[in-house]
Design an enzyme around this catalytic site. Structure first.
Site, short mmCIF file in Angstrom:
data_model
loop_
_atom_site.label_atom_id
_atom_site.label_comp_id
_atom_site.label_asym_id
_atom_site.label_seq_id
_atom_site.Cartn_x
_atom_site.Cartn_y
_atom_site.Cartn_z
CD GLU A 297 40.83 32.73 87.94
OE1 GLU A 297 40.57 33.31 88.90
OE2 GLU A 297 41.35 32.92 86.91
CB CYS B 44 48.37 33.86 80.56
SG CYS B 44 46.40 33.45 80.67
MN MN Z 1 41.68 32.24 84.99
#
Ligand code: MN
Length: 150
Positions: free
Chosen positions: A64, A118
């Site tokens: 993505e 993340c």
């Molecule tokens: Mn991503």
């Protein structure tokens, strides 16, 4: 989200009161064997969220891109990440920077889970998945073509 000032680890890579979530709510076949835990999501004090993702051996995240960036630190395991045109080998405590509108995919290629933190903006755009044309462009590099899963 908890306002506690200390959250103990209960099991390896699990934390007290933090649910183990599906990687993406829409399901689908564009990823495999990924879980998500939201570790920090304090909208009162931060514009960011810190998540922990874990990809089981052989699994992969979605291929993505999006306007928002990712700041990643590998916590466990081995694997590879595609970022733009580069395929990086990952080891614990490595850092990965995913700039805006850059194709990316994480794979647990090392026969063990790949776990990583993340950091993202709380307000962010939805990921885009590659069109047939995007895939053709990515596959112009044979190494990238061999790496990607979608
Ligand atoms: Mn991503």
């Amino acid at each position: 989200m908890s306002k506690k000032t200390h959250i103990a680890q209960t099991d390896p890579f699990r934390w007290e009161g933090i649910p183990l979530l599906a990687y993406k709510e829409d399901g689908g076949t564009h990823f495999r064997d990924v879980t998500r835990q939201v570790l920090f999501d304090d909208s009162e004090h931060h514009d960011t969220q810190l998540r922990y993702f874990e990809i089981a051996a052989g699994g992969h995240s979605t291929l993505e891109r999006h306007q928002h960036a990712h700041s990643v630190m590998v916590l466990r395991g081995r694997g590879h990440a595609l970022v733009g045109g580069a395929i990086h080998e990952l080891a614990p405590h490595d850092l990965v920077r995913v700039p805006p509108m850059t194709w990316h995919q994480f794979r647990a290629t090392g026969g063990e889970p790949l776990g990583f933190l993340c950091l993202v903006r709380r307000e962010r755009d939805k990921p885009q998945r590659p069109t047939a044309g995007d895939l053709a462009a990515l596959r112009a590099d044979p190494a990238v073509g061999a790496f990607i899963r979608h």
